[in-house]
Design a protein around this motif. Sequence first.
Motif, mmCIF file in Angstrom:
data_model
loop_
_atom_site.group_PDB
_atom_site.id
_atom_site.type_symbol
_atom_site.label_atom_id
_atom_site.label_comp_id
_atom_site.label_asym_id
_atom_site.label_seq_id
_atom_site.Cartn_x
_atom_site.Cartn_y
_atom_site.Cartn_z
ATOM 1 N N LEU A 67 61.827 40.291 55.901
ATOM 2 C CA LEU A 67 61.288 39.117 55.219
ATOM 3 C C LEU A 67 60.095 38.548 55.985
ATOM 4 N N ASP A 68 60.177 38.547 57.309
ATOM 5 C CA ASP A 68 59.045 38.100 58.124
ATOM 6 C C ASP A 68 57.828 38.991 57.911
ATOM 7 N N ARG A 69 58.050 40.309 57.911
ATOM 8 C CA ARG A 69 56.940 41.247 57.711
ATOM 9 C C ARG A 69 56.296 41.049 56.344
ATOM 10 N N MET A 70 57.127 40.921 55.315
ATOM 11 C CA MET A 70 56.592 40.723 53.962
ATOM 12 C C MET A 70 55.812 39.423 53.866
ATOM 13 N N THR A 71 56.303 38.377 54.523
ATOM 14 C CA THR A 71 55.606 37.093 54.496
ATOM 15 C C THR A 71 54.254 37.192 55.186
ATOM 16 N N ILE A 72 54.203 37.892 56.306
ATOM 17 C CA ILE A 72 52.933 38.055 57.033
ATOM 18 C C ILE A 72 51.943 38.875 56.202
ATOM 19 N N ILE A 73 52.414 39.949 55.582
ATOM 20 C CA ILE A 73 51.526 40.796 54.773
ATOM 21 C C ILE A 73 50.975 40.019 53.578
ATOM 22 N N VAL A 74 51.853 39.298 52.882
ATOM 23 C CA VAL A 74 51.397 38.512 51.728
ATOM 24 C C VAL A 74 50.466 37.386 52.193
ATOM 25 N N GLY A 75 50.745 36.803 53.356
ATOM 26 C CA GLY A 75 49.882 35.747 53.887
ATOM 27 C C GLY A 75 48.483 36.248 54.208
ATOM 28 N N VAL A 76 48.397 37.434 54.799
ATOM 29 C CA VAL A 76 47.078 38.013 55.106
ATOM 30 C C VAL A 76 46.328 38.332 53.811
ATOM 31 N N CYS A 77 47.031 38.874 52.825
ATOM 32 C CA CYS A 77 46.397 39.153 51.523
ATOM 33 C C CYS A 77 45.945 37.862 50.847
ATOM 34 N N TRP A 78 46.739 36.809 50.981
ATOM 35 C CA TRP A 78 46.424 35.508 50.390
ATOM 36 C C TRP A 78 45.147 34.933 51.013
ATOM 37 N N ILE A 79 45.076 34.958 52.338
ATOM 38 C CA ILE A 79 43.888 34.426 53.030
ATOM 39 C C ILE A 79 42.658 35.270 52.713
ATOM 40 N N THR A 80 42.822 36.592 52.683
ATOM 41 C CA THR A 80 41.700 37.473 52.365
ATOM 42 C C THR A 80 41.180 37.212 50.947
ATOM 43 N N THR A 81 42.096 37.018 50.020
ATOM 44 C CA THR A 81 41.694 36.725 48.642
ATOM 45 C C THR A 81 40.934 35.409 48.552
ATOM 46 N N ILE A 82 41.370 34.404 49.306
ATOM 47 C CA ILE A 82 40.670 33.112 49.310
ATOM 48 C C ILE A 82 39.254 33.262 49.853
ATOM 49 N N VAL A 83 39.105 34.019 50.943
ATOM 50 C CA VAL A 83 37.779 34.198 51.543
ATOM 51 C C VAL A 83 36.860 34.967 50.597
ATOM 52 N N VAL A 84 37.367 36.055 50.015
ATOM 53 C CA VAL A 84 36.542 36.859 49.101
ATOM 54 C C VAL A 84 36.162 36.045 47.867
ATOM 55 N N LEU A 85 37.114 35.301 47.325
ATOM 56 C CA LEU A 85 36.821 34.474 46.150
ATOM 57 C C LEU A 85 35.803 33.387 46.491
ATOM 58 N N GLY A 86 35.911 32.807 47.665
ATOM 59 C CA GLY A 86 34.937 31.806 48.095
ATOM 60 C C GLY A 86 33.539 32.390 48.238
ATOM 61 N N LEU A 87 33.453 33.593 48.809
ATOM 62 C CA LEU A 87 32.143 34.241 48.950
ATOM 63 C C LEU A 87 31.558 34.613 47.588
ATOM 64 N N LEU A 88 32.414 35.092 46.689
ATOM 65 C CA LEU A 88 31.921 35.430 45.339
ATOM 66 C C LEU A 88 31.429 34.206 44.601
ATOM 67 N N LEU A 89 32.162 33.116 44.706
ATOM 68 C CA LEU A 89 31.740 31.878 44.020
ATOM 69 C C LEU A 89 30.488 31.293 44.648
ATOM 70 N N LYS A 90 30.345 31.430 45.964
ATOM 71 C CA LYS A 90 29.146 30.926 46.633
ATOM 72 C C LYS A 90 27.905 31.703 46.197
ATOM 73 N N ASN A 91 28.055 33.000 46.076
ATOM 74 C CA ASN A 91 26.923 33.843 45.704
ATOM 75 C C ASN A 91 26.625 33.834 44.211
ATOM 76 N N SER A 92 27.560 33.341 43.396
ATOM 77 C CA SER A 92 27.314 33.353 41.956
ATOM 78 C C SER A 92 26.469 32.159 41.504
ATOM 79 N N TYR A 93 26.330 31.137 42.318
ATOM 80 C CA TYR A 93 25.539 29.963 41.930
ATOM 81 C C TYR A 93 24.171 30.004 42.514
#
Length: 78
Positions: free
Chosen positions: A52-78
Amino acid sequence: MITGFSIALIVFSLLMVLLVLLHKGKGGGLSDLFGGGMSSSLGGSSVVEKNLDRMTIIVGVCWITTIVVLGLLLKNSY
């Protein structure tokens, strides 16, 4: 592309909430208020907690990565 990352962010967010709520309470905080202080045989295995700890860490890293990528995409789209 932004829509795909937005959907992924929603999925990862829901998974993070679910995984965090599945963790066993370790202290005397809010977990005791909702019955986390009672000893139970459910989820007592250390292998289950480690996975459960491993799954939480993996999902957390994917969550943070998705936030960063989405932020960069939104920044570059305007």
